[in-house]
Design an enzyme around this catalytic site. Structure first.
Site, PDB file in Angstrom:
ATOM      1  N   CYS A 117       0.839  -1.192   0.000  1.00 60.55           N
ATOM      2  CA  CYS A 117       0.000   0.000   0.000  1.00 60.55           C
ATOM      3  C   CYS A 117       0.879   1.248   0.000  1.00 60.55           C
ATOM      4  O   CYS A 117       2.077   1.178   0.263  1.00 60.55           O
ATOM      5  CB  CYS A 117      -0.869   0.014   1.240  1.00 60.55           C
ATOM      6  SG  CYS A 117      -1.669  -1.549   1.571  1.00 60.55           S
ATOM      7  N   ARG A 145       3.486   1.104  -7.411  1.00 57.49           N
ATOM      8  CA  ARG A 145       3.600   0.026  -6.425  1.00 57.49           C
ATOM      9  C   ARG A 145       2.451  -0.973  -6.552  1.00 57.49           C
ATOM     10  O   ARG A 145       2.492  -2.040  -5.950  1.00 57.49           O
ATOM     11  CB  ARG A 145       3.577   0.616  -5.010  1.00 57.49           C
ATOM     12  CG  ARG A 145       4.756   1.510  -4.708  1.00 57.49           C
ATOM     13  CD  ARG A 145       4.464   2.371  -3.510  1.00 57.49           C
ATOM     14  NE  ARG A 145       4.296   1.604  -2.297  1.00 57.49           N
ATOM     15  CZ  ARG A 145       5.226   1.444  -1.373  1.00 57.49           C
ATOM     16  NH1 ARG A 145       6.389   2.008  -1.527  1.00 57.49           N
ATOM     17  NH2 ARG A 145       5.015   0.733  -0.308  1.00 57.49           N
ATOM     18  N   TRP A 181      -3.489  -2.127  -1.234  1.00 55.70           N
ATOM     19  CA  TRP A 181      -3.274  -3.425  -1.877  1.00 55.70           C
ATOM     20  C   TRP A 181      -3.865  -4.420  -0.893  1.00 55.70           C
ATOM     21  O   TRP A 181      -3.299  -4.668   0.172  1.00 55.70           O
ATOM     22  CB  TRP A 181      -1.777  -3.623  -2.082  1.00 55.70           C
ATOM     23  CG  TRP A 181      -1.360  -4.983  -2.496  1.00 55.70           C
ATOM     24  CD1 TRP A 181      -0.933  -6.004  -1.692  1.00 55.70           C
ATOM     25  CD2 TRP A 181      -1.300  -5.495  -3.826  1.00 55.70           C
ATOM     26  NE1 TRP A 181      -0.620  -7.099  -2.444  1.00 55.70           N
ATOM     27  CE2 TRP A 181      -0.828  -6.825  -3.747  1.00 55.70           C
ATOM     28  CE3 TRP A 181      -1.594  -4.964  -5.083  1.00 55.70           C
ATOM     29  CZ2 TRP A 181      -0.650  -7.623  -4.877  1.00 55.70           C
ATOM     30  CZ3 TRP A 181      -1.410  -5.764  -6.208  1.00 55.70           C
ATOM     31  CH2 TRP A 181      -0.943  -7.072  -6.092  1.00 55.70           C
ATOM     32  N   ASN A 238      -0.110   0.966   6.452  1.00 58.54           N
ATOM     33  CA  ASN A 238       0.544  -0.080   5.651  1.00 58.54           C
ATOM     34  C   ASN A 238       1.050  -1.138   6.614  1.00 58.54           C
ATOM     35  O   ASN A 238       1.524  -0.784   7.700  1.00 58.54           O
ATOM     36  CB  ASN A 238       1.772   0.454   4.925  1.00 58.54           C
ATOM     37  CG  ASN A 238       1.400   1.322   3.760  1.00 58.54           C
ATOM     38  OD1 ASN A 238       0.230   1.493   3.451  1.00 58.54           O
ATOM     39  ND2 ASN A 238       2.414   1.885   3.117  1.00 58.54           N
ATOM     40  N   GLY A 239       1.045  -2.397   6.195  1.00 59.77           N
ATOM     41  CA  GLY A 239       1.553  -3.458   7.061  1.00 59.77           C
ATOM     42  C   GLY A 239       0.423  -4.386   7.464  1.00 59.77           C
ATOM     43  O   GLY A 239      -0.671  -4.341   6.895  1.00 59.77           O
ATOM     44  N   GLU A 278      13.050 -23.730 -12.060  1.00 63.35           N
ATOM     45  CA  GLU A 278      12.729 -22.307 -11.931  1.00 63.35           C
ATOM     46  C   GLU A 278      13.905 -21.440 -12.416  1.00 63.35           C
ATOM     47  O   GLU A 278      13.716 -20.417 -13.074  1.00 63.35           O
ATOM     48  CB  GLU A 278      12.374 -21.997 -10.464  1.00 63.35           C
ATOM     49  CG  GLU A 278      12.195 -20.533 -10.124  1.00 63.35           C
ATOM     50  CD  GLU A 278      11.124 -19.814 -10.929  1.00 63.35           C
ATOM     51  OE1 GLU A 278      10.353 -20.453 -11.644  1.00 63.35           O
ATOM     52  OE2 GLU A 278      11.096 -18.566 -10.855  1.00 63.35           O
ATOM     53  N   LYS A 311      13.831 -18.638 -15.354  1.00 60.29           N
ATOM     54  CA  LYS A 311      14.214 -17.224 -15.133  1.00 60.29           C
ATOM     55  C   LYS A 311      15.225 -16.789 -16.186  1.00 60.29           C
ATOM     56  O   LYS A 311      15.111 -15.729 -16.773  1.00 60.29           O
ATOM     57  CB  LYS A 311      14.872 -17.038 -13.769  1.00 60.29           C
ATOM     58  CG  LYS A 311      14.121 -16.744 -12.537  1.00 60.29           C
ATOM     59  CD  LYS A 311      13.114 -15.672 -12.480  1.00 60.29           C
ATOM     60  CE  LYS A 311      11.827 -15.980 -13.178  1.00 60.29           C
ATOM     61  NZ  LYS A 311      10.732 -16.477 -12.395  1.00 60.29           N
ATOM     62  N   GLU A 337      13.665 -16.520 -19.788  1.00 59.97           N
ATOM     63  CA  GLU A 337      12.655 -15.482 -20.046  1.00 59.97           C
ATOM     64  C   GLU A 337      13.239 -14.074 -20.076  1.00 59.97           C
ATOM     65  O   GLU A 337      12.742 -13.230 -20.806  1.00 59.97           O
ATOM     66  CB  GLU A 337      11.460 -15.588 -19.091  1.00 59.97           C
ATOM     67  CG  GLU A 337      11.723 -15.217 -17.662  1.00 59.97           C
ATOM     68  CD  GLU A 337      10.495 -15.338 -16.774  1.00 59.97           C
ATOM     69  OE1 GLU A 337       9.408 -14.956 -17.198  1.00 59.97           O
ATOM     70  OE2 GLU A 337      10.652 -15.804 -15.634  1.00 59.97           O
ATOM     71  N   HIS A 356      20.626 -40.104 -19.464  1.00 61.16           N
ATOM     72  CA  HIS A 356      19.524 -40.609 -20.286  1.00 61.16           C
ATOM     73  C   HIS A 356      19.224 -39.688 -21.460  1.00 61.16           C
ATOM     74  O   HIS A 356      18.145 -39.771 -22.038  1.00 61.16           O
ATOM     75  CB  HIS A 356      18.280 -40.809 -19.410  1.00 61.16           C
ATOM     76  CG  HIS A 356      18.511 -41.763 -18.286  1.00 61.16           C
ATOM     77  ND1 HIS A 356      18.653 -43.117 -18.466  1.00 61.16           N
ATOM     78  CD2 HIS A 356      18.703 -41.538 -16.964  1.00 61.16           C
ATOM     79  CE1 HIS A 356      18.888 -43.700 -17.308  1.00 61.16           C
ATOM     80  NE2 HIS A 356      18.934 -42.756 -16.367  1.00 61.16           N
ATOM     81  N   LYS A 359       2.768  -9.941 -17.729  1.00 63.82           N
ATOM     82  CA  LYS A 359       2.760 -10.261 -16.295  1.00 63.82           C
ATOM     83  C   LYS A 359       1.594 -11.170 -15.945  1.00 63.82           C
ATOM     84  O   LYS A 359       1.706 -12.047 -15.105  1.00 63.82           O
ATOM     85  CB  LYS A 359       2.693  -8.956 -15.493  1.00 63.82           C
ATOM     86  CG  LYS A 359       2.752  -9.143 -13.983  1.00 63.82           C
ATOM     87  CD  LYS A 359       4.143  -9.555 -13.530  1.00 63.82           C
ATOM     88  CE  LYS A 359       4.226  -9.897 -12.072  1.00 63.82           C
ATOM     89  NZ  LYS A 359       5.366 -10.810 -11.802  1.00 63.82           N
TER      90      LYS A 359
HETATM   91  C1  F6R Z   1       7.807 -16.463 -14.767  1.00 65.52           C
HETATM   92  C2  F6R Z   1       6.421 -16.115 -14.568  1.00 65.52           C
HETATM   93  C3  F6R Z   1       5.375 -16.953 -15.195  1.00 65.52           C
HETATM   94  C4  F6R Z   1       4.179 -17.075 -14.250  1.00 65.52           C
HETATM   95  C5  F6R Z   1       3.013 -17.809 -14.930  1.00 65.52           C
HETATM   96  C6  F6R Z   1       1.858 -18.004 -13.975  1.00 65.52           C
HETATM   97  O1  F6R Z   1       8.646 -15.551 -14.134  1.00 65.52           O
HETATM   98  O2  F6R Z   1       6.134 -15.155 -13.907  1.00 65.52           O
HETATM   99  O3  F6R Z   1       5.847 -18.210 -15.534  1.00 65.52           O
HETATM  100  O4  F6R Z   1       4.579 -17.769 -13.110  1.00 65.52           O
HETATM  101  O5  F6R Z   1       2.582 -17.068 -16.034  1.00 65.52           O
HETATM  102  O6  F6R Z   1       1.411 -16.792 -13.485  1.00 65.52           O
HETATM  103  P1  F6R Z   1       0.545 -16.692 -12.185  1.00 65.52           P
HETATM  104  O7  F6R Z   1       1.387 -17.117 -11.040  1.00 65.52           O
HETATM  105  O8  F6R Z   1       0.138 -15.260 -12.107  1.00 65.52           O
HETATM  106  O9  F6R Z   1      -0.628 -17.620 -12.361  1.00 65.52           O
END
Ligand code: F6R
Length: 611
Positions: free
Chosen positions: A2, A27, A74, A100-101, A484, A488, A491, A507, A606
């Site tokens: 927030c 934010r 938020w 906030n918090g 993961e 990262k 992407e 394998h 996102k």
């Molecule tokens: C990678 C990333 C994506 C999301 C995926 C699912 O850094 O952010 O792989 O994890 O699109 O998104 P959510 O978690 O919002 O369902």
């Protein structure tokens, strides 16, 4: 997270508050509100959604007054709505609070206040603060706020105004930032510097447990005993865009650095200490109680990074609670013919709570009679609204497309679920449970410590960012982290990267290994160190460069790996929340080396709201 703003001076407060709130929009927020003092009136305007809705309300019902507070929310406790938006007021309507918090003991305080006949208007934790300040108010706002703070457990940055104390704002902080801007005959207040920069660059940062009494003529500071303290003003020399990122070059780096705090936020409200001094996990918020001791199976569905949190959950839940776990990619789950039993616990993980495939999988399971537990970061998201119960990750808004702090908070949530099941089933003794919880509590500080290794990772990225192929390998809890880490890297740096369980090397994947290959070996599972060491030797024999992620006090891989990045020692089962951080930094620095913007990777969004 927030945003808080405040103004006291001679100008009309509401346009200043709105402009300041706009500076905090980056934010993330889901509702907003302001409260302004005008003679003997306290005027409050709040609106769900974007700031423009609040502006529309203010345009219709103009409010004047030269002292006020504002907030972008938020949501954590209660859905985004007008009622749950801040500022919150007390029963008499004369005191307004923005916060906030998280107030961890708010439900106990709420029950006590309700017992005194106080009716609550919202579902928030913050509203208790307004009622407490009113309860202690005897004409001195500063004293009343200090007494109210004595009752609060948790974190806060807060600002309070009262119609009986004109031209006065009282503010305080604990574990949540607050900065006061000094002007000429006017003062400003904000949770974050960008909101102040248009007016002043002379600021005072409040420390934990400090309070400030802000009047247009000047600011007085106090410690928690209300003894006056001296503070030195600081000069802000950043520009606005740097300030939004708190001085970090990118949101992704800022969010990587926020992980000690976000991990703590996720964990803290869920731990309780019994009369015997032993700690346990409280997940009443999702209704996991003794009835769940017989759970035959857990099913987890998610996409991308959230799916990797699900895979880590499989290792943790099966290990600690001895319950079988099936983990599925949501886009697969929704189109196959899964077998679901009513007693299965169904967990959906999604940072945004809006991913189309994840929602489809959730609706399908719901239709088949499953009770859905969501783990999400966004209150008010479709997932949070449609699930039967929600465990919020409480990581704060994540702005960079590549998920970092939301992932580690998802991990923290699934570990809490794993330990809760172990607690219910008795697969861990009370003492063992206490020991693991104490270690979870130690992880935020350990994450902070390992972030200090950033130069080693940065230097290694500078040497290896041009590699044609990067493979990540690991075993047990290190395997989901390898997956993961590869995601990262690909992407944001567009490097071809893959991951595999290290046992799979022979394998197939080893056929690809050559001198143009970097292999990152995640090595935190002590009982399999010899196996990992053999795997490292095998890829090195084919010309690969090897970076190893292991414990800082471990020398097992010193002779085999070309470079070692370390994490502080913890239990092998709990390493994912630490071991992923070097990989996040590595991906970040590879992207920067390639002159790419890690915050906006090509072709990615996102929130993936379409199939
Ligand atoms: C990678 C990333 C994506 C999301 C995926 C699912 O850094 O952010 O792989 O994890 O699109 O998104 P959510 O978690 O919002 O369902």
């Amino acid at each position: 997270m927030c945003g808080i703003v405040g103004y006291v001076g001679v100008k009309n407060a509401s346009p200043i508050l709105i402009e300041a709130l706009k500076k905090l929009e980056y934010r993330g927020y889901d509702s907003a509100g302001i409260a302004v003092l005008n003679n003997d009136e306290l005027l409050v305007r709040k609106a769900k959604g974007a700031l423009k809705f609040l502006q529309e309300k203010i345009a219709k019902e103009i409010i004047r007054g030269s002292c006020g507070i504002g907030h972008t929310r938020w949501a954590t406790h209660g859905e985004p709505s007008d009622e749950n938006s801040h500022p919150h007021t007390d029963v008499s309507g004369s005191i307004a609070v923005v916060h906030n918090g998280i107030i961890e003991n708010y439900s106990i305080l709420k029950q006590k206040l309700q017992g005194k006949g106080i009716t609550f208007k919202s579902e928030t934790d913050t509203e208790v603060i307004a009622h407490l300040v009113h309860y202690y108010y005897d004409g001195n706002l500063l004293h009343a706020v200090a007494k109210a703070l004595n009752q609060l457990q948790g974190s806060y940055a807060l600002a309070v105004i009262c119609k009986d104390s004109p031209d006065t704002i009282v503010c305080a902080r604990k574990d949540s930032p607050l900065v006061i801007g000094q002007g000429n005959g006017e003062q400003f207040l904000a949770s974050d510097v960008p909101a102040l920069l248009e007016h002043t660059r002379t600021v005072f940062y409040l420390n934990d447990n400090e309070l400030a009494l802000i009047k247009k003529e000047g600011i007085s500071f106090f410690n928690e005993e209300l003894e006056p303290i001296e503070k030195t003003a600081e000069h802000v020399n950043w520009d606005l865009s740097a300030a939004e990122k708190d001085g970090f070059e990118h949101f992704m780096l800022k969010e990587i650095y926020e992980q000690p705090q976000s991990l703590l936020q996720t964990l803290r409200p869920r731990i309780v200490t019994g009369d015997d001094g032993l700690k346990s996990v409280n997940l009443d918020e999702i209704g996991i109680d003794q009835r769940y001791a017989q759970t035959p199976r857990v099913i987890i569905t998610a996409c991308g990074t959230a799916y990797h949190a699900g895979l880590a959950a499989k290792y943790a839940i099966e290990h600690f609670a001895r319950i079988p776990v099936d983990v599925d990619i949501a886009s697969e789950y929704r189109y196959r013919s899964p077998i679901l039993n009513p007693a299965d616990v169904f967990i959906i993980i999604s940072q945004s709570g809006e991913t189309a495939d994840t929602l489809a999988a959730m609706r399908m399971a719901k239709k088949a009679g499953a009770r859905i537990i969501a783990i999400t970061n966004v209150a008010g998201s479709t997932l949070a609204r449609e699930a039967d119960a929600v465990l919020f990750t409480l990581a704060g808004p994540e702005i960079a497309v590549a998920s970092t702090k939301a992932f580690t908070s998802q991990l923290m949530c699934v570990y809490l679920v794993a330990l809760k099941f172990a607690q219910l089933k008795g697969t861990l003794t009370k003492e063992e449970l206490h020991k693991y919880i104490e270690e979870l509590e130690a992880l935020p500080a350990k994450a902070q410590e390992l972030l200090q290794n950033k130069e080693i990772i940065q230097r290694f990225a500078a040497k290896t960012f041009n590699k044609k192929k990067v493979f990540f390998m690991g075993r047990l809890a290190d395997y989901p982290i390898s997956m993961e880490s590869a995601l990262k890297l690909k992407e944001i740096s567009y490097t071809h990267s893959e991951s595999f369980a290290a046992g799979e090397l022979k394998h197939g994947p080893i056929a690809l290994v050559d001198t143009d290959t970097l292999v990152v070996a995640v090595c935190t599972q002590s009982k399999l160190f010899d196996k990992m060491d053999s795997n490292i030797k095998e890829v090195k024999a084919r010309g690969a460069t090897v970076m190893c992620i292991t414990y800082q006090d471990e020398s097992y891989f010193n002779k085999t790996a070309d470079a070692t990045v370390t994490i502080p020692r913890t239990y092998d089962e709990l390493t994912p929340m630490l071991s992923v951080i070097p990989a996040q930094l590595f991906a970040y620095y590879c992207a920067v080396q390639r002159s790419l913007d890690p915050d906006k990777p090509r072709n990615l969004a996102k929130s993936v709201t379409v199939e």
